[in-house]
Design a protein around this motif. Structure first.
Motif, mmCIF file in Angstrom:
data_model
loop_
_atom_site.group_PDB
_atom_site.id
_atom_site.type_symbol
_atom_site.label_atom_id
_atom_site.label_comp_id
_atom_site.label_asym_id
_atom_site.label_seq_id
_atom_site.Cartn_x
_atom_site.Cartn_y
_atom_site.Cartn_z
ATOM 1 N N ALA A 42 0.847 -1.195 0.000
ATOM 2 C CA ALA A 42 0.000 0.000 0.000
ATOM 3 C C ALA A 42 0.881 1.243 0.000
ATOM 4 O O ALA A 42 0.987 1.948 0.991
ATOM 5 C CB ALA A 42 -0.936 -0.010 1.192
ATOM 6 N N ASN A 66 -7.447 -6.926 -7.619
ATOM 7 C CA ASN A 66 -6.634 -7.527 -6.563
ATOM 8 C C ASN A 66 -6.144 -8.881 -7.049
ATOM 9 O O ASN A 66 -6.707 -9.469 -7.977
ATOM 10 C CB ASN A 66 -7.398 -7.620 -5.241
ATOM 11 C CG ASN A 66 -8.529 -8.630 -5.262
ATOM 12 O OD1 ASN A 66 -9.058 -8.990 -6.312
ATOM 13 N ND2 ASN A 66 -8.926 -9.088 -4.089
ATOM 14 N N TYR A 98 -15.408 -1.450 -3.691
ATOM 15 C CA TYR A 98 -14.901 -0.154 -3.260
ATOM 16 C C TYR A 98 -13.706 0.200 -4.136
ATOM 17 O O TYR A 98 -13.137 -0.650 -4.820
ATOM 18 C CB TYR A 98 -14.509 -0.149 -1.775
ATOM 19 C CG TYR A 98 -13.582 -1.270 -1.378
ATOM 20 C CD1 TYR A 98 -12.198 -1.155 -1.528
ATOM 21 C CD2 TYR A 98 -14.087 -2.462 -0.856
ATOM 22 C CE1 TYR A 98 -11.345 -2.187 -1.177
ATOM 23 C CE2 TYR A 98 -13.243 -3.500 -0.490
ATOM 24 C CZ TYR A 98 -11.879 -3.356 -0.652
ATOM 25 O OH TYR A 98 -11.043 -4.372 -0.306
ATOM 26 N N LEU A 100 -10.143 0.736 -5.400
ATOM 27 C CA LEU A 100 -8.900 0.043 -5.071
ATOM 28 C C LEU A 100 -7.698 0.982 -5.025
ATOM 29 O O LEU A 100 -6.627 0.585 -4.585
ATOM 30 C CB LEU A 100 -8.647 -1.081 -6.073
ATOM 31 C CG LEU A 100 -9.699 -2.185 -6.073
ATOM 32 C CD1 LEU A 100 -9.348 -3.245 -7.109
ATOM 33 C CD2 LEU A 100 -9.876 -2.795 -4.706
ATOM 34 N N THR A 119 -5.608 1.581 -1.891
ATOM 35 C CA THR A 119 -6.189 1.556 -0.560
ATOM 36 C C THR A 119 -5.502 0.443 0.228
ATOM 37 O O THR A 119 -5.111 -0.582 -0.330
ATOM 38 C CB THR A 119 -7.703 1.306 -0.629
ATOM 39 O OG1 THR A 119 -7.948 0.089 -1.321
ATOM 40 C CG2 THR A 119 -8.416 2.449 -1.327
ATOM 41 N N ALA A 120 -5.323 0.663 1.497
ATOM 42 C CA ALA A 120 -4.528 -0.237 2.341
ATOM 43 C C ALA A 120 -5.054 -1.664 2.349
ATOM 44 O O ALA A 120 -4.288 -2.614 2.441
ATOM 45 C CB ALA A 120 -4.467 0.305 3.764
ATOM 46 N N ASN A 121 -6.361 -1.836 2.242
ATOM 47 C CA ASN A 121 -6.929 -3.176 2.342
ATOM 48 C C ASN A 121 -7.106 -3.868 0.996
ATOM 49 O O ASN A 121 -7.789 -4.879 0.905
ATOM 50 C CB ASN A 121 -8.267 -3.129 3.081
ATOM 51 C CG ASN A 121 -9.248 -2.188 2.421
ATOM 52 O OD1 ASN A 121 -8.879 -1.373 1.583
ATOM 53 N ND2 ASN A 121 -10.503 -2.275 2.801
ATOM 54 N N SER A 122 -6.483 -3.339 -0.064
ATOM 55 C CA SER A 122 -6.694 -3.933 -1.385
ATOM 56 C C SER A 122 -5.459 -4.602 -1.980
ATOM 57 O O SER A 122 -5.562 -5.294 -2.971
ATOM 58 C CB SER A 122 -7.205 -2.876 -2.362
ATOM 59 O OG SER A 122 -6.234 -1.870 -2.558
#
Length: 135
Positions: A42, A66, A98, A100, A119-122
């Motif tokens: 990220a 992803n 959402y 990315l 994004t940190a969670n992607s």
């Protein structure tokens, strides 16, 4: 064909036409490029660059996915540069769950550099670009 083709009047091409360098139409030159960049963390990552002196307009089709193949993001990006100034806009942006990442463009070392800030969670991600640039 080693030197080029000149077509006067209407021309029909049956099959594939492969352009490996630059397409000239009138006084305009166009270059086409595709690439895919792995984004493992990220962090802001360069996804493409082109010469800011010779080219002032770029249009991108960008896809982001992803690595699990469960999240998708697509958009178009237009970039205009003059000297060290860059203007850009994104449009037609859609994603599966959402966003990315966010795209940005700037001039660095004589090149327009396009970056993605995932994004940190992607992550990890693959960012694929199809670019057309014009002088």
């Amino acid at each position: 064909i080693e030197e080029g083709i000149e077509a006067i009047g209407n021309s029909v091409i049956t099959g594939n036409l492969t352009i490996t360098d630059t397409l000239y139409i009138g006084n305009n030159s166009f270059e086409f490029n595709t690439n895919a960049i792995a984004v493992p963390l990220a962090a802001v990552t360069n996804v493409d660059a082109y010469d800011s002196t010779n080219y002032h307009f770029a249009k991108y089709f960008v896809t982001i996915r992803n690595d699990a193949g469960t999240l998708y993001h697509a958009l178009e990006l237009i970039v205009v540069n003059q000297g060290s100034n860059v203007s850009m806009t994104t449009y037609g942006e859609v994603w599966s769950n959402y966003s990315l990442g966010l795209l940005d463009a700037s001039v660095s070392g004589g090149n327009v550099v396009v970056t993605v800030n995932p994004t940190a969670n992607s992550v990890p991600l693959t960012v694929s670009t199809y670019r057309t640039i014009q002088a």
